[in-house]
Design a protein around this motif. Structure first.
Motif, mmCIF file in Angstrom:
data_model
loop_
_atom_site.group_PDB
_atom_site.id
_atom_site.type_symbol
_atom_site.label_atom_id
_atom_site.label_comp_id
_atom_site.label_asym_id
_atom_site.label_seq_id
_atom_site.Cartn_x
_atom_site.Cartn_y
_atom_site.Cartn_z
ATOM 1 N N LEU A 9 -2.339 2.569 14.532
ATOM 2 C CA LEU A 9 -2.393 2.605 13.079
ATOM 3 C C LEU A 9 -2.460 4.055 12.612
ATOM 4 N N GLY A 10 -1.835 4.308 11.493
ATOM 5 C CA GLY A 10 -1.858 5.642 10.918
ATOM 6 C C GLY A 10 -2.035 5.566 9.416
ATOM 7 N N ILE A 11 -2.695 6.558 8.872
ATOM 8 C CA ILE A 11 -2.852 6.660 7.423
ATOM 9 C C ILE A 11 -2.227 7.975 6.993
ATOM 10 N N GLN A 12 -1.341 7.880 6.030
ATOM 11 C CA GLN A 12 -0.626 9.049 5.531
ATOM 12 C C GLN A 12 -0.965 9.223 4.055
ATOM 13 N N CYS A 13 -1.354 10.438 3.685
ATOM 14 C CA CYS A 13 -1.647 10.737 2.284
ATOM 15 C C CYS A 13 -0.689 11.817 1.802
ATOM 16 N N ILE A 14 0.044 11.506 0.752
ATOM 17 C CA ILE A 14 0.930 12.469 0.122
ATOM 18 C C ILE A 14 0.661 12.421 -1.376
ATOM 19 N N LEU A 20 -0.623 2.985 4.757
ATOM 20 C CA LEU A 20 -1.072 2.515 6.060
ATOM 21 C C LEU A 20 0.162 2.155 6.886
ATOM 22 N N LEU A 21 0.296 2.778 8.056
ATOM 23 C CA LEU A 21 1.446 2.575 8.931
ATOM 24 C C LEU A 21 1.004 1.924 10.241
ATOM 25 N N LYS A 22 1.909 1.130 10.802
ATOM 26 C CA LYS A 22 1.645 0.462 12.074
ATOM 27 C C LYS A 22 2.804 0.771 13.021
ATOM 28 N N THR A 23 2.487 1.322 14.185
ATOM 29 C CA THR A 23 3.507 1.649 15.181
ATOM 30 C C THR A 23 3.337 0.742 16.391
ATOM 31 N N THR A 24 4.442 0.106 16.791
ATOM 32 C CA THR A 24 4.437 -0.758 17.964
ATOM 33 C C THR A 24 5.524 -0.286 18.928
ATOM 34 N N LEU A 37 2.505 -1.059 6.265
ATOM 35 C CA LEU A 37 1.754 -2.274 5.980
ATOM 36 C C LEU A 37 1.325 -2.344 4.519
ATOM 37 N N ARG A 38 0.778 -1.271 4.028
ATOM 38 C CA ARG A 38 0.306 -1.209 2.644
ATOM 39 C C ARG A 38 0.458 0.205 2.118
ATOM 40 N N SER A 39 0.591 0.283 0.819
ATOM 41 C CA SER A 39 0.639 1.566 0.146
ATOM 42 C C SER A 39 -0.086 1.419 -1.178
ATOM 43 N N ALA A 40 -0.812 2.455 -1.575
ATOM 44 C CA ALA A 40 -1.574 2.387 -2.821
ATOM 45 C C ALA A 40 -1.630 3.755 -3.474
ATOM 46 N N LYS A 41 -1.629 3.747 -4.773
ATOM 47 C CA LYS A 41 -1.792 4.986 -5.534
ATOM 48 C C LYS A 41 -3.284 5.220 -5.726
ATOM 49 N N ILE A 42 -3.714 6.417 -5.440
ATOM 50 C CA ILE A 42 -5.119 6.760 -5.594
ATOM 51 C C ILE A 42 -5.366 7.067 -7.068
ATOM 52 N N PRO A 43 -6.274 6.351 -7.714
ATOM 53 C CA PRO A 43 -6.502 6.572 -9.143
ATOM 54 C C PRO A 43 -7.155 7.930 -9.402
ATOM 55 N N PRO A 52 -7.934 1.109 -7.931
ATOM 56 C CA PRO A 52 -8.758 1.052 -6.716
ATOM 57 C C PRO A 52 -8.629 -0.276 -5.978
ATOM 58 N N LEU A 53 -8.293 -1.345 -6.673
ATOM 59 C CA LEU A 53 -8.112 -2.633 -6.002
ATOM 60 C C LEU A 53 -7.032 -2.543 -4.936
ATOM 61 N N ASN A 54 -5.965 -1.810 -5.213
ATOM 62 C CA ASN A 54 -4.904 -1.624 -4.223
ATOM 63 C C ASN A 54 -5.403 -0.823 -3.022
ATOM 64 N N VAL A 55 -6.250 0.150 -3.281
ATOM 65 C CA VAL A 55 -6.829 0.935 -2.189
ATOM 66 C C VAL A 55 -7.737 0.045 -1.335
ATOM 67 N N TYR A 56 -8.509 -0.818 -1.980
ATOM 68 C CA TYR A 56 -9.388 -1.735 -1.249
ATOM 69 C C TYR A 56 -8.577 -2.720 -0.413
ATOM 70 N N GLU A 57 -7.442 -3.177 -0.941
ATOM 71 C CA GLU A 57 -6.563 -4.056 -0.170
ATOM 72 C C GLU A 57 -6.029 -3.338 1.069
#
Length: 77
Positions: A9-14, A20-24, A37-43, A52-57
């Motif tokens: 698993l990887g987390i990328q912040c730009i 959230l990324l998943k490598t197999t 897997l998921r992406s969210a805008k940081i408020p 923040p709900l998207n970040v929590y997801e």
């Protein structure tokens, strides 16, 4: 077949986005597959206070993936 169940698993912040990324690895070990897997805008303002709900997801998704990996590792032992 076992190697295909392992993930990294990887987390990328730009800027103001977190992803959230998943490598197999392919079953024969020759290819990698990276999936978002998921992406969210940081408020960063009051107008974006619902985001923040998207970040929590994203964090909940990450937690579930980590739990799956722990379960898989226990089966290997």
């Amino acid at each position: 077949d076992t190697i295909s169940e392992l993930v990294a698993l990887g987390i990328q912040c730009i800027k103001d986005r977190i992803t959230l990324l998943k490598t197999t690895i392919n079953t024969d070990g020759s290819l990698y597959k990276v999936a978002e897997l998921r992406s969210a805008k940081i408020p960063t303002s009051w107008e974006n206070r619902i985001e923040p709900l998207n970040v929590y997801e994203l964090l909940a998704c990450c937690y579930c993936e980590v739990m799956k990996q722990q379960s898989f590792e226990f089966r290997l032992m």
